[in-house]
Enzyme design. Structure first.
Site, PDB file in Angstrom:
ATOM      1  N   GLU A 328     -12.446   4.683  22.723  1.00 34.71           N
ATOM      2  CA  GLU A 328     -11.898   5.756  23.549  1.00 34.71           C
ATOM      3  C   GLU A 328     -10.854   5.186  24.506  1.00 34.71           C
ATOM      4  O   GLU A 328      -9.726   5.670  24.588  1.00 34.71           O
ATOM      5  CB  GLU A 328     -13.030   6.427  24.328  1.00 34.71           C
ATOM      6  CG  GLU A 328     -12.571   7.533  25.262  1.00 34.71           C
ATOM      7  CD  GLU A 328     -13.692   8.052  26.148  1.00 34.71           C
ATOM      8  OE1 GLU A 328     -13.508   9.140  26.728  1.00 34.71           O
ATOM      9  OE2 GLU A 328     -14.740   7.376  26.279  1.00 34.71           O
ATOM     10  N   HIS A 329     -11.240   4.168  25.256  1.00 35.39           N
ATOM     11  CA  HIS A 329     -10.333   3.487  26.187  1.00 35.39           C
ATOM     12  C   HIS A 329     -10.193   2.025  25.762  1.00 35.39           C
ATOM     13  O   HIS A 329     -11.199   1.357  25.525  1.00 35.39           O
ATOM     14  CB  HIS A 329     -10.881   3.506  27.615  1.00 35.39           C
ATOM     15  CG  HIS A 329     -11.234   4.865  28.129  1.00 35.39           C
ATOM     16  ND1 HIS A 329     -12.528   5.339  28.151  1.00 35.39           N
ATOM     17  CD2 HIS A 329     -10.458   5.855  28.641  1.00 35.39           C
ATOM     18  CE1 HIS A 329     -12.543   6.556  28.662  1.00 35.39           C
ATOM     19  NE2 HIS A 329     -11.305   6.902  28.960  1.00 35.39           N
TER      20      HIS A 329
END
Length: 430
Positions: A328-329
């Site tokens: 996601e990040h």
């Protein structure tokens, strides 16, 4: 303690695959409960939503109208902000709006060599619903990240739902809704809120798409109503993967990892480096930070269950792992971060350089913080203006231009044994 792994370990591939495995919504009893809630909301409307809100949220509402907030309440919340908070919220909103303006798509058309006009029309959705997690610990940033792209897209009506346990709401969430231009707000949550948005009730109008994160009941409900309405994604636990090499501050890296670990006991934080000394420093810094972190219990459980410190032999091996995770990040903390980013195929958001913590992206960098999780960055993208627009193809044949196209359509339709198709085309050139 955070587990330590090395790609040189014989069992690494299996252990790493097991670490990444996570089922977002896979509980038969949960799905059964959610299906029943949806069915009851469809049948009884406002009455059942009110009943469940009183039951689960202990909301003191006596009638359904008590669950809707007025624009005056939103304005009052905004005007009551301190100057410091108001400036921070306005800065975030301005930057989010500016970034998403660049995403806005426009229609186009052209005339082909045969004189036919072809093109694409871009239209905003009529009405969208945004789900914002509720309670006193709710997130105004989620309001901005969901509502502003919809507003930029030109959506005329934005309906927001946010649970209010015991009737209590974070005033900053209301202020953010005012700033983002939300049309109506209902203090409801859970699967019943998703059902109300998808199918409508006597008071809540049915929407065309639902966006925003929530708990597992919300995720299951969004999956269940998909097809009746569009959804953004099925959000899983928060994730961060940090890659670092060269000169780095281990305390910074450790806190970046903990910034996601503190979200949830099933959040995932992974650190990858070819530098064993840096790995040791980050491990030590994590323990030091945990001693003073308010949500240390959550973060400690998260990193123990789903976290990892991974030693790789080189940058290329790290890139392979990053693309496998599709995080996601993703933070790339090295001098050549931009060059390395070109080799990353799968990530929700890429934070480049040592001075770009993921937390900046959560609030005020500008790009959206609603990102694909659980490996879905392999095939999906961050929430954006394009999620609130749809496209229609435009086709206009001229009297002469249709002839050659109709002949080809006639031939192909006959090969598919679709006689009416063939005749319809044939009428245009005979």
């Amino acid at each position: 303690m955070m587990r330590r792994l090395s790609t040189q370990d014989q069992s690494f591939k299996q252990v790493f695959a097991d670490l990444l495995a996570f089922e977002t919504v896979n509980d038969p009893e949960l799905l059964k409960t959610v299906d029943q809630i949806i069915a009851d909301v469809r049948q009884y409307g406002d009455e059942h939503v009110l009943k469940l809100t009183q039951q689960f949220d202990r909301h003191p509402a006596h009638q359904f109208s008590d669950l809707e907030l007025t624009q005056e309440q939103l304005k009052t919340a905004f005007e009551a902000l301190t100057a410091e908070i108001r400036e921070a919220l306005e800065l975030a909103a301005e930057r989010i709006r500016s970034f998403h303006q660049a995403q806005k798509q426009e229609g186009w058309s052209y005339v082909d060599a045969l004189g036919n006009t072809l093109g694409q029309k871009v239209t905003p959705l009529d009405r969208v619903g945004i789900y914002v997690p509720g309670g006193l610990a709710s997130y105004p940033s989620s309001v901005l990240m969901n509502a502003i792209p919809a507003h930029v897209a030109g959506v005329p009506e934005i309906i927001m739902v946010v649970p209010a346990p015991n009737g209590e709401l974070n005033s900053l969430v209301l202020a953010a809704a005012y700033l983002a231009g939300v049309s109506r707000i209902f203090t409801i949550g859970g699967a019943q809120a998703v059902a109300a948005l998808a199918y409508g009730t006597q008071t809540i109008p049915a929407v065309d798409k639902i966006t925003g994160p929530g708990n597992r009941f919300v995720a299951a409900a969004k999956r269940a109503v998909f097809g009746q309405v569009g959804i953004d994604m099925i959000a899983g636990p928060s994730e961060i993967l940090v890659y670092a090499e060269g000169q780095n501050n281990a305390k910074w890296l450790a806190m970046d990892l903990l910034s996601q670990a503190e979200h949830d006991t099933v959040a995932q934080a992974i650190f990858i480096t070819p530098d064993e000394a840096l790995l040791d420093e980050v491990a030590q810094a994590i323990e030091e930070h945990l001693a003073a972190l308010p949500k240390a219990d959550i973060a400690r459980t998260s990193i123990a269950n789903r976290g990892a410190l991974v030693l790789v032999k080189d940058r290329d091996e790290a890139i392979e792992l990053i693309n496998q995770v599709a995080p996601e990040h993703l933070e790339l903390c090295l001098d050549e971060s931009e060059a390395m980013s070109q080799k990353i195929r799968h990530a929700g958001a890429i934070f480049m350089g040592r001075y770009t913590p993921e937390a900046i992206g959560d609030y005020c960098a500008g790009p959206n913080h609603v990102l694909p999780t659980s490996g879905t960055a392999r095939f999906s993208s961050p929430l954006g203006v394009y999620d609130f627009q749809k496209r229609s193809s435009l086709i206009m044949c001229s009297q002469e231009g249709v002839k050659s196209l109709a002949k080809a359509a006639d031939v192909l339709a006959q090969q598919e044994n679709l006689d009416a198709h063939a005749r319809s085309a044939r009428y245009r050139y005979q």
